[in-house]
Motif scaffolding. Structure first.
Motif, mmCIF file in Angstrom:
data_model
loop_
_atom_site.group_PDB
_atom_site.id
_atom_site.type_symbol
_atom_site.label_atom_id
_atom_site.label_comp_id
_atom_site.label_asym_id
_atom_site.label_seq_id
_atom_site.Cartn_x
_atom_site.Cartn_y
_atom_site.Cartn_z
ATOM 1 N N THR A 6 60.753 -23.393 -26.712
ATOM 2 C CA THR A 6 60.215 -23.693 -27.937
ATOM 3 C C THR A 6 59.563 -24.956 -27.335
ATOM 4 N N HIS A 7 58.510 -24.990 -26.977
ATOM 5 C CA HIS A 7 57.816 -26.201 -26.534
ATOM 6 C C HIS A 7 57.370 -27.587 -27.700
ATOM 7 N N PRO A 8 56.659 -28.478 -27.629
ATOM 8 C CA PRO A 8 55.678 -29.408 -27.859
ATOM 9 C C PRO A 8 54.067 -28.772 -27.974
ATOM 10 N N GLY A 9 53.226 -29.054 -28.854
ATOM 11 C CA GLY A 9 52.207 -28.818 -28.309
ATOM 12 C C GLY A 9 51.476 -29.756 -27.746
ATOM 13 N N PRO A 10 50.547 -29.645 -27.357
ATOM 14 C CA PRO A 10 49.810 -30.184 -26.158
ATOM 15 C C PRO A 10 49.435 -31.619 -27.182
ATOM 16 N N ALA A 11 49.420 -32.536 -28.043
ATOM 17 C CA ALA A 11 49.181 -33.358 -28.496
ATOM 18 C C ALA A 11 50.699 -34.391 -29.151
ATOM 19 N N ALA A 12 51.395 -33.146 -29.315
ATOM 20 C CA ALA A 12 53.128 -34.133 -29.145
ATOM 21 C C ALA A 12 53.221 -35.101 -28.277
ATOM 22 N N VAL A 13 53.658 -36.408 -29.243
ATOM 23 C CA VAL A 13 54.130 -37.113 -28.050
ATOM 24 C C VAL A 13 55.269 -37.802 -28.426
ATOM 25 N N SER A 14 55.973 -38.932 -27.736
ATOM 26 C CA SER A 14 57.763 -39.311 -27.248
ATOM 27 C C SER A 14 57.576 -40.359 -28.380
ATOM 28 N N ALA A 15 58.924 -40.293 -28.817
ATOM 29 C CA ALA A 15 58.763 -41.349 -29.608
ATOM 30 C C ALA A 15 58.370 -42.752 -29.193
ATOM 31 N N ASP A 16 58.634 -42.999 -27.804
ATOM 32 C CA ASP A 16 57.926 -44.581 -27.515
ATOM 33 C C ASP A 16 56.743 -44.502 -27.240
ATOM 34 N N ARG A 24 49.090 -48.441 -26.996
ATOM 35 C CA ARG A 24 49.365 -46.794 -26.376
ATOM 36 C C ARG A 24 49.652 -47.272 -25.191
ATOM 37 N N ARG A 25 50.956 -47.155 -24.643
ATOM 38 C CA ARG A 25 51.364 -46.324 -23.498
ATOM 39 C C ARG A 25 50.365 -45.157 -23.071
ATOM 40 N N ALA A 26 50.571 -45.263 -21.005
ATOM 41 C CA ALA A 26 49.962 -44.474 -20.270
ATOM 42 C C ALA A 26 51.103 -43.155 -20.571
ATOM 43 N N LEU A 27 49.492 -42.581 -20.597
ATOM 44 C CA LEU A 27 50.792 -40.969 -20.080
ATOM 45 C C LEU A 27 51.021 -40.836 -19.139
ATOM 46 N N ARG A 28 52.414 -40.298 -19.289
ATOM 47 C CA ARG A 28 53.316 -39.993 -17.992
ATOM 48 C C ARG A 28 53.991 -38.882 -17.873
ATOM 49 N N LEU A 104 62.345 -45.260 -15.527
ATOM 50 C CA LEU A 104 61.285 -46.146 -16.775
ATOM 51 C C LEU A 104 61.098 -47.336 -16.407
ATOM 52 N N GLU A 105 61.924 -48.370 -15.219
ATOM 53 C CA GLU A 105 61.484 -49.481 -14.760
ATOM 54 C C GLU A 105 60.340 -50.234 -13.993
ATOM 55 N N ALA A 106 60.094 -48.395 -12.897
ATOM 56 C CA ALA A 106 59.106 -48.613 -12.070
ATOM 57 C C ALA A 106 58.272 -48.401 -12.649
ATOM 58 N N VAL A 107 57.832 -47.563 -13.640
ATOM 59 C CA VAL A 107 56.242 -47.287 -14.679
ATOM 60 C C VAL A 107 56.054 -47.948 -15.492
ATOM 61 N N VAL A 138 59.318 -38.379 -18.810
ATOM 62 C CA VAL A 138 57.802 -38.136 -19.362
ATOM 63 C C VAL A 138 57.405 -37.325 -20.864
ATOM 64 N N ASP A 139 56.268 -36.603 -20.925
ATOM 65 C CA ASP A 139 54.851 -36.628 -22.153
ATOM 66 C C ASP A 139 55.173 -35.199 -21.698
ATOM 67 N N ALA A 140 54.324 -34.697 -20.410
ATOM 68 C CA ALA A 140 54.489 -33.509 -19.655
ATOM 69 C C ALA A 140 54.939 -33.242 -18.936
ATOM 70 N N GLN A 141 55.550 -32.202 -18.590
ATOM 71 C CA GLN A 141 56.379 -31.585 -17.244
ATOM 72 C C GLN A 141 55.012 -30.006 -16.291
ATOM 73 N N ILE A 142 55.186 -30.856 -14.576
ATOM 74 C CA ILE A 142 54.312 -30.385 -13.958
ATOM 75 C C ILE A 142 55.641 -29.753 -13.136
ATOM 76 N N PHE A 143 55.840 -28.175 -13.027
ATOM 77 C CA PHE A 143 56.507 -27.269 -12.347
ATOM 78 C C PHE A 143 55.410 -26.780 -10.995
#
Length: 225
Positions: A6-16, A24-28, A104-107, A138-143
């Protein structure tokens, strides 16, 4: 037995999704994969493709060194102040999934130092097929996998292959030399991932990089919409 994919759609965002000042912070975007699959080279290629249009930065993870960050610095893919490294001191997945505080501290430090940023790429150290990123990081993952690791990797699955928002099959130029069947890999990836996207990439041949960069742009468009 298959995992529940089950995957969130592209527009899904994290709570933070916002910084303390309300902006708005940077996309991670997290980039993971096995040792030697080409994660750092993919990060470098993305930086070259996107640096003229986006404000971006990179966090790398290594167990005991800063080797990946030093590679990016030597390649001059971004100004030095936009590249930082985390030394995990343990298995790479520990710092991207279990205890994400150092990342998190680094970003957050990057956004404070060189922001506002559009995009931060967080590269994991080389790990196995179970490596995934915490949604709090992160908000999205590449493998990233590579054909030299065996054309049975997509069939074997694992959370990295089956649940990443984008799967990159790298080093396709090596397929004839290592006996990997790209058509088989594509079919197996489709069976494991259903409609989730897969890109076949050769950094030497210059193929696939534009598709990965286009996918990143799509995620950013959804993030800022």
């Amino acid at each position: 037995m298959h995992l529940d994919h089950t995957h969130p759609g592209p527009a899904a965002v994290s709570a933070d999704a916002h910084r303390p000042d309300g902006a708005r912070r940077a996309l991670r975007i997290g980039i993971g994969g096995p040792v030697g699959s080409g994660k750092t080279a993919t990060v470098a290629a993305l930086c070259r493709a996107l640096r003229d249009e986006l404000s971006l930065a990179v966090v790398t993870n290594d167990i005991y060194t800063r080797e990946d960050a030093e590679f990016l610095l030597r390649e001059a893919v971004l100004p030095p102040e936009r590249i930082t490294a985390v030394e995990t001191g343990a298995c790479p997945h520990t710092a991207i999934r279990d205890d994400i505080s150092a990342n998190l501290e680094a970003v957050e430090d990057l956004e404070d130092a060189v922001g506002p940023l559009d995009l931060i790429l967080v590269e994991s150290g080389g790990d196995n097929l179970t490596a995934t990123f915490s949604k709090g990081l992160v908000d999205a993952q590449i493998f990233v996998i590579d054909v030299a690791g065996g054309d049975d990797i997509p069939r074997k699955g694992g959370p990295g292959v089956t649940t990443a928002d984008l799967l990159v099959v790298n080093k396709t130029d090596l397929a004839p030399y290592v006996g990997s069947d790209l058509a088989r890999m594509a079919a197996d990836a489709k069976a494991q991932r259903a409609e989730l996207p897969v890109v076949f990439q050769s950094l030497r041949g210059g193929t696939g990089v534009a598709d990965v960069a286009s996918w990143v742009r799509g995620r950013l468009t959804a993030w800022t919409a």
